[in-house]
Design a protein around this motif. Structure first.
Motif, PDB file in Angstrom:
ATOM      1  N   ASN A  65       0.896   3.941  -3.154  1.00 60.73           N
ATOM      2  CA  ASN A  65       0.571   5.345  -2.880  1.00 60.73           C
ATOM      3  C   ASN A  65       1.780   6.268  -2.990  1.00 60.73           C
ATOM      4  OD1 ASN A  65      -2.420   5.774  -1.873  1.00 60.73           O
ATOM      5  ND2 ASN A  65      -1.751   3.769  -1.160  1.00 60.73           N
ATOM      6  N   GLY A  66       2.871   5.735  -3.493  1.00 57.59           N
ATOM      7  CA  GLY A  66       4.036   6.568  -3.756  1.00 57.59           C
ATOM      8  C   GLY A  66       4.895   6.888  -2.542  1.00 57.59           C
ATOM      9  N   LEU A  67       4.604   6.253  -1.406  1.00 58.72           N
ATOM     10  CA  LEU A  67       5.446   6.493  -0.225  1.00 58.72           C
ATOM     11  C   LEU A  67       6.748   5.698  -0.314  1.00 58.72           C
ATOM     12  CD1 LEU A  67       2.824   6.407   2.697  1.00 58.72           C
ATOM     13  CD2 LEU A  67       3.414   8.250   1.138  1.00 58.72           C
ATOM     14  N   LEU A  68       6.742   4.674  -1.146  1.00 58.69           N
ATOM     15  CA  LEU A  68       7.949   3.891  -1.413  1.00 58.69           C
ATOM     16  C   LEU A  68       8.151   3.837  -2.918  1.00 58.69           C
ATOM     17  CD1 LEU A  68       7.364   0.792   0.930  1.00 58.69           C
ATOM     18  CD2 LEU A  68       9.102   2.566   1.249  1.00 58.69           C
ATOM     19  N   THR A  69       9.414   3.771  -3.309  1.00 49.15           N
ATOM     20  CA  THR A  69       9.719   3.593  -4.728  1.00 49.15           C
ATOM     21  C   THR A  69      10.700   2.439  -4.862  1.00 49.15           C
ATOM     22  OG1 THR A  69      11.672   5.003  -4.693  1.00 49.15           O
ATOM     23  CG2 THR A  69       9.538   6.105  -5.035  1.00 49.15           C
ATOM     24  N   LYS A  70      11.028   2.115  -6.098  1.00 49.51           N
ATOM     25  CA  LYS A  70      11.980   1.021  -6.330  1.00 49.51           C
ATOM     26  C   LYS A  70      13.357   1.345  -5.749  1.00 49.51           C
ATOM     27  CE  LYS A  70      11.538  -0.755 -10.649  1.00 49.51           C
ATOM     28  NZ  LYS A  70      11.055  -1.119 -11.977  1.00 49.51           N
ATOM     29  N   VAL A  71      13.615   2.607  -5.569  1.00 50.43           N
ATOM     30  CA  VAL A  71      14.890   2.993  -4.930  1.00 50.43           C
ATOM     31  C   VAL A  71      14.909   2.481  -3.486  1.00 50.43           C
ATOM     32  CG1 VAL A  71      16.321   4.943  -4.168  1.00 50.43           C
ATOM     33  CG2 VAL A  71      15.163   5.026  -6.391  1.00 50.43           C
ATOM     34  N   GLU A  78       0.835  -1.208   0.000  1.00 55.11           N
ATOM     35  CA  GLU A  78       0.000   0.000   0.000  1.00 55.11           C
ATOM     36  C   GLU A  78       0.870   1.258   0.000  1.00 55.11           C
ATOM     37  OE1 GLU A  78      -3.207   0.116   2.856  1.00 55.11           O
ATOM     38  OE2 GLU A  78      -4.165   1.760   1.749  1.00 55.11           O
ATOM     39  N   CYS A  79       1.970   1.205   0.736  1.00 50.19           N
ATOM     40  CA  CYS A  79       2.909   2.345   0.704  1.00 50.19           C
ATOM     41  C   CYS A  79       3.432   2.559  -0.714  1.00 50.19           C
ATOM     42  CB  CYS A  79       4.088   2.094   1.653  1.00 50.19           C
ATOM     43  SG  CYS A  79       3.685   2.256   3.390  1.00 50.19           S
ATOM     44  N   PHE A  80       3.782   1.474  -1.382  1.00 48.99           N
ATOM     45  CA  PHE A  80       4.339   1.573  -2.741  1.00 48.99           C
ATOM     46  C   PHE A  80       3.277   2.102  -3.705  1.00 48.99           C
ATOM     47  CE2 PHE A  80       5.990   0.344  -6.813  1.00 48.99           C
ATOM     48  CZ  PHE A  80       7.374   0.325  -6.656  1.00 48.99           C
ATOM     49  N   GLY A  85       7.891  -5.765  11.768  1.00 48.74           N
ATOM     50  CA  GLY A  85       6.469  -5.478  11.771  1.00 48.74           C
ATOM     51  C   GLY A  85       6.140  -4.072  11.315  1.00 48.74           C
ATOM     52  N   VAL A  86       4.835  -3.801  11.261  1.00 50.35           N
ATOM     53  CA  VAL A  86       4.380  -2.567  10.604  1.00 50.35           C
ATOM     54  C   VAL A  86       4.743  -1.298  11.366  1.00 50.35           C
ATOM     55  CG1 VAL A  86       2.482  -3.641   9.330  1.00 50.35           C
ATOM     56  CG2 VAL A  86       2.071  -2.788  11.643  1.00 50.35           C
ATOM     57  N   CYS A  87       4.736  -1.343  12.680  1.00 51.55           N
ATOM     58  CA  CYS A  87       4.983  -0.094  13.416  1.00 51.55           C
ATOM     59  C   CYS A  87       6.427   0.357  13.286  1.00 51.55           C
ATOM     60  CB  CYS A  87       4.584  -0.260  14.884  1.00 51.55           C
ATOM     61  SG  CYS A  87       2.803  -0.348  15.089  1.00 51.55           S
ATOM     62  N   ARG A 129      10.462   3.725  10.359  1.00 51.87           N
ATOM     63  CA  ARG A 129      11.666   3.822   9.517  1.00 51.87           C
ATOM     64  C   ARG A 129      11.367   4.524   8.195  1.00 51.87           C
ATOM     65  NH1 ARG A 129      12.803  -2.403  11.170  1.00 51.87           N
ATOM     66  NH2 ARG A 129      13.847  -1.952  13.137  1.00 51.87           N
ATOM     67  N   ILE A 130      10.158   4.263   7.654  1.00 51.66           N
ATOM     68  CA  ILE A 130       9.807   4.839   6.353  1.00 51.66           C
ATOM     69  C   ILE A 130       9.351   6.290   6.509  1.00 51.66           C
ATOM     70  CG2 ILE A 130       8.164   4.682   4.421  1.00 51.66           C
ATOM     71  CD1 ILE A 130       8.200   1.583   4.950  1.00 51.66           C
ATOM     72  N   GLY A 131       8.591   6.557   7.566  1.00 49.33           N
ATOM     73  CA  GLY A 131       8.063   7.909   7.754  1.00 49.33           C
ATOM     74  C   GLY A 131       7.048   8.263   6.682  1.00 49.33           C
ATOM     75  N   ARG A 132       7.033   9.509   6.269  1.00 49.15           N
ATOM     76  CA  ARG A 132       6.190   9.999   5.166  1.00 49.15           C
ATOM     77  C   ARG A 132       4.693   9.754   5.397  1.00 49.15           C
ATOM     78  NH1 ARG A 132       9.962   6.540   1.030  1.00 49.15           N
ATOM     79  NH2 ARG A 132      11.921   7.307   1.868  1.00 49.15           N
ATOM     80  N   GLY A 133       4.300   9.656   6.649  1.00 49.26           N
ATOM     81  CA  GLY A 133       2.875   9.437   6.932  1.00 49.26           C
ATOM     82  C   GLY A 133       2.417   8.007   6.739  1.00 49.26           C
ATOM     83  N   SER A 134       3.372   7.101   6.626  1.00 52.26           N
ATOM     84  CA  SER A 134       3.015   5.707   6.322  1.00 52.26           C
ATOM     85  C   SER A 134       2.289   5.018   7.471  1.00 52.26           C
ATOM     86  CB  SER A 134       4.277   4.917   5.958  1.00 52.26           C
ATOM     87  OG  SER A 134       5.195   4.922   7.032  1.00 52.26           O
ATOM     88  N   GLU A 135       2.328   5.603   8.668  1.00 55.19           N
ATOM     89  CA  GLU A 135       1.698   4.936   9.807  1.00 55.19           C
ATOM     90  C   GLU A 135       0.199   4.744   9.600  1.00 55.19           C
ATOM     91  OE1 GLU A 135       3.204   7.864  10.018  1.00 55.19           O
ATOM     92  OE2 GLU A 135       1.692   9.300  10.670  1.00 55.19           O
TER      93      GLU A 135
END
Lengths: 77, 670
Positions: free
Chosen positions: B402-408, B398-400, B443-445, B450-456
């Motif tokens: 929605n653009g919160l993660l990329t292939k980088v 879902e992060c990917f 896990g998700v939390c 670690r990812i940040g960007r509102g991913s929580e």
């Protein structure tokens, strides 16, 4: 006689009292009970139903205190 | 007390010393055994602020009070500790053969503290307890490790031929301290939740090997046998006619999801469990909304019948080469499946449970059973909890999307809904903590942090733990349990689905009766009646977990599987249902006190808002549903005797339960 009945959700529950029992005259059979309950599926599906946790023929005579249960599942795992 | 062994063993892994200690009779009277004994010990033994992965944490393996007494469906073992996943009380339990083995070694529980200087295996057999080096096993997967330990200790310990040891072991994910790792026994069956594997890994305790032959006492064995015979006969009669096929299960699911709820005779479901095991719910759950989809953000309307029908349990059972039972089980929901040509390098594997199928299936919008078999195998070998791992993969997708993660971020991996190949690759990376897998391995939390960007907002959890695969928008009482149980996120505590088949009200007058049809809409109200059902369900479950009982026995109904009568007969104390339910409330309250002691704010454990329908789903059978979860949790807290605003147990409750003065727990009473 009082028979404890566990019915499927789609059946007519107005024929069961608040404690889950059906009152029938003595001598009635399992088949009679199914007719009385107006079940919304073919009688052949009585194979999914048990009397006192045993398979039963429609001709089986019921007795006071018997339990008639239909197949049920719960969500979990 | 009869049925117990009267002793526990404490093992200090740092100093490699052992201490056997008697347990006062009063402790058993107040806490029974299993989870109750565990919390009665760990509340004191783990200091406030202890690092869950440090030497002060204590890992407790406990047997059930009824295990080995001649009772059936009572072979589950419990493992408890401070959870590194939630920071509070952690527990998990599992079937198999370890529970009787603990008692046959002479103890009701084995407690491990400290940290070993090198990998060790704990062994208890005719030579007594000892610690042996396990360096050669470190890095091996759980199945390889158990196989090696069986060979090493199987026949060579001077006991009667044929007696196999019981082994609990961890895999590489736990060695690498994945916070979503569990503890395996019986070659890949897991006590999976709460990050218990990471605690075992942190102690460098690779495995526990038990091979004892002590007798287990029972006060009234004939009475216990009579209860077992009566229950077993009823279960034996439950066999589904051959014409009942998996493809009919969606219809049953629709009935379950109907707008009216009916009283059920749960023992008839044992025929379903015998035929399929928990995977009967693959289709029924998809249709009625029980199975969360698309990381709890989608519905069956998007997944579609063409896709969920690929998860037909008949397709899995067709690969089944044998069925198996846990110790003292008369249902036998377990199975071994042939995975040749599906799982590289493997011939057989445990049949995936429903939770696993859903977590790597609909939750990730995946319909490929091969992917699910392979993910199941990766998790069983490495030690990852399938519920948490699947939820974490869904979160990443879902992060990917929605653009919160990329292939980088992902090392070149494109994460899309339903892409089985990517799902499988990611699970392998998590198990090995490799590349982006390291970001997700706790896990998700932790991953959201670690990812940040509102991913929580995509991190489906309650109190830090990923929830079981049962939608709280279908069963709000499940949501209360996810949010308010001291071990949050567990799906096996209380739920309307369990309560209605439990018939607990037949022996417990204060438990609300469910004897007639009622509108499903009542379950969405924060009423005292619904709260009392949650309280009764939770207390009953604590008794079950103290006794070593199986949830599927509870679901048979108390009118058939008579746990209170079993405890009466096995212990000879005849204290009755109300006192045992009070034990359940005492256990539940002390678990909550443990959380308070360790700084947990109970209100922070309330599940992710999406799981309560905020925002509501736009399609499917749960469309538009919103669960007033905060009000329902508050009502539960009030009715169990905790503060309705904070969730902290009230002083008068502690006094009633004999738990406390101002500091928390009355040691003398225990």
């Amino acid at each position: 006689m009082r028979i404890r009945v566990y019915m499927p959700a789609l059946a007519d529950h107005s024929r069961i009292d608040d404690d889950g029992f059906v009152n029938l005259p003595d001598g009635r059979t399992f088949g009679d009970l199914l007719s009385y309950l107006h079940l919304p599926f073919p009688r052949g599906l009585a194979i999914l139903c048990m009397v006192n946790y045993e398979k039963a023929k429609l001709s089986r005579t019921l007795a006071d205190g018997d339990t008639v249960s239909f197949l049920s599942i719960f969500s979990g795992g | 007390m009869k049925a117990s062994m009267g002793k526990v063993l404490r093992v200090d892994l740092g100093s490699r010393t052992f201490e056997e200690r008697a347990v006062p009779e009063e402790t058993y009277r107040r806490f029974l055994g299993g989870i109750g004994l565990s919390v009665s010990l760990l509340y004191d033994e783990i200091p406030a602020g202890a690092d869950p992965l440090g030497p002060d944490n204590v890992l407790c393996f406990a047997s059930g009070l009824l295990t080995g007494t001649g009772s059936v469906m009572t072979g589950r073992w419990m493992v408890a500790c401070k959870s590194p996943l939630t920071g509070g009380w952690g527990d998990a339990n599992c079937g198999g053969t370890l529970s009787p083995a603990i008692k046959q070694c002479g103890w009701d529980a084995i407690l491990f503290r400290g940290i070993a200087s090198e990998p060790l295996v704990f062994v208890a057999d005719a030579k007594g307890p000892r610690l042996e080096p396990a360096g050669e096993l470190w890095g091996k997967d759980a199945i390889e490790s158990e196989t090696a330990l069986m060979e090493r200790y199987g026949q060579a310990s001077g006991q009667k031929p044929g007696k196999r040891p019981a082994v609990a072991t961890i895999g590489p994910a736990a060695e690498k301290l994945s916070l979503i790792s569990g503890i395996s026994n019986d070659l890949g069956r897991y006590a999976a939740r709460s990050g218990v594997g990471a605690v075992m890994g942190s102690k460098r305790l690779k495995a526990v090997v038990l091979k004892g032959n002590r007798p287990i006492s029972c006060s009234e064995p004939e009475a216990v046998k009579a209860l077992s015979r009566s229950y077993s006969k009823k279960v034996r009669n439950q066999n589904l006619p051959g014409i009942v096929l998996g493809r009919f299960l969606p219809l049953l699911g629709k009935v379950l999801g109907a707008s009216q709820v009916v009283p059920m005779d749960g023992i008839l479901s044992s025929g379903i469990m015998k035929k399929w095991g928990t995977i009967y719910n693959n289709l029924a759950g998809a249709v009625n909304g029980d199975s969360p989809m698309k990381n709890w953000g989608g519905s069956v309307a998007e997944f579609g019948s063409r896709r969920y029908r690929k998860l037909d349990p008949d397709r899995i059972v067709a690969r089944e080469t044998r069925k198996y039972h846990c110790y003292s089980c008369v249902i036998g929901c377990g199975g071994v499946v042939d995975v040749k040509g599906i799982v590289p390098g493997a011939t057989h594997s445990h049949k995936p449970e429903y939770e696993t199928v859903c977590a790597f299936g609909p939750l990730c919008m995946n319909d490929d059973l091969g992917t699910i078999y392979r993910c199941n195998d990766i998790c069983n070998r490495s030690g990852l909890d399938t519920i948490s791992a699947g939820t974490t993969v869904a979160f990443a997708i879902e992060c990917f999307e929605n653009g919160l993660l990329t292939k980088v971020d992902t090392g070149g991996l494109e994460l899309r809904w339903g892409d089985g190949e990517a799902i499988e690759k990611l699970v392998g990376m998590m198990a090995r903590r490799e590349g982006f897998g390291d970001v997700l391995a706790d896990g998700v939390c932790k991953a959201a942090g670690r990812i940040g960007r509102g991913s929580e907002r995509f991190a489906m959890n309650a109190g830090g733990q990923e929830p079981g695969m049962h939608d709280s928008r279908l069963d709000p009482m499940m949501g209360v349990s996810f949010s308010a149980d001291p071990t949050p996120g567990k799906h096996t505590i209380s739920a309307s689905a369990y309560y209605n088949v439990s018939h607990v009200w037949e022996d417990v007058p204060w438990a609300p009766r469910v004897t007639k049809i009622y509108p499903k809409s009542e379950e969405y109200l924060a009423t005292d009646r619904e709260a009392d059902k949650s309280v009764a369900g939770a207390c009953f479950k604590q008794v079950l977990d103290a006794a070593g009982g199986c949830l599927f026995a509870l679901a048979s109904g108390l009118q058939h599987w008579k746990i209170f009568d079993y405890i009466d007969a096995a212990t000879g104390e005849h204290r009755g249902a109300l006192e045992y339910m009070e034990c359940g409330r005492r256990i539940q309250t002390l678990r909550q006190l443990f959380n308070v002691k360790h700084g947990i704010q109970p209100r922070d454990m309330i599940m992710n808002r999406r799981m309560a329908g905020i925002p509501p789903l736009e399609s499917g059978s749960l469309k538009g549903i919103v669960v007033p979860i905060e009000d329902m949790v508050s009502a539960y807290w009030r009715r169990i005797g905790w503060d309705g605003a904070t969730g902290v147990p009230l002083a008068e409750t502690l006094e009633t339960l004999g738990l406390s003065t101002s500091a928390g727990v009355d040691k003398e009473a225990r």
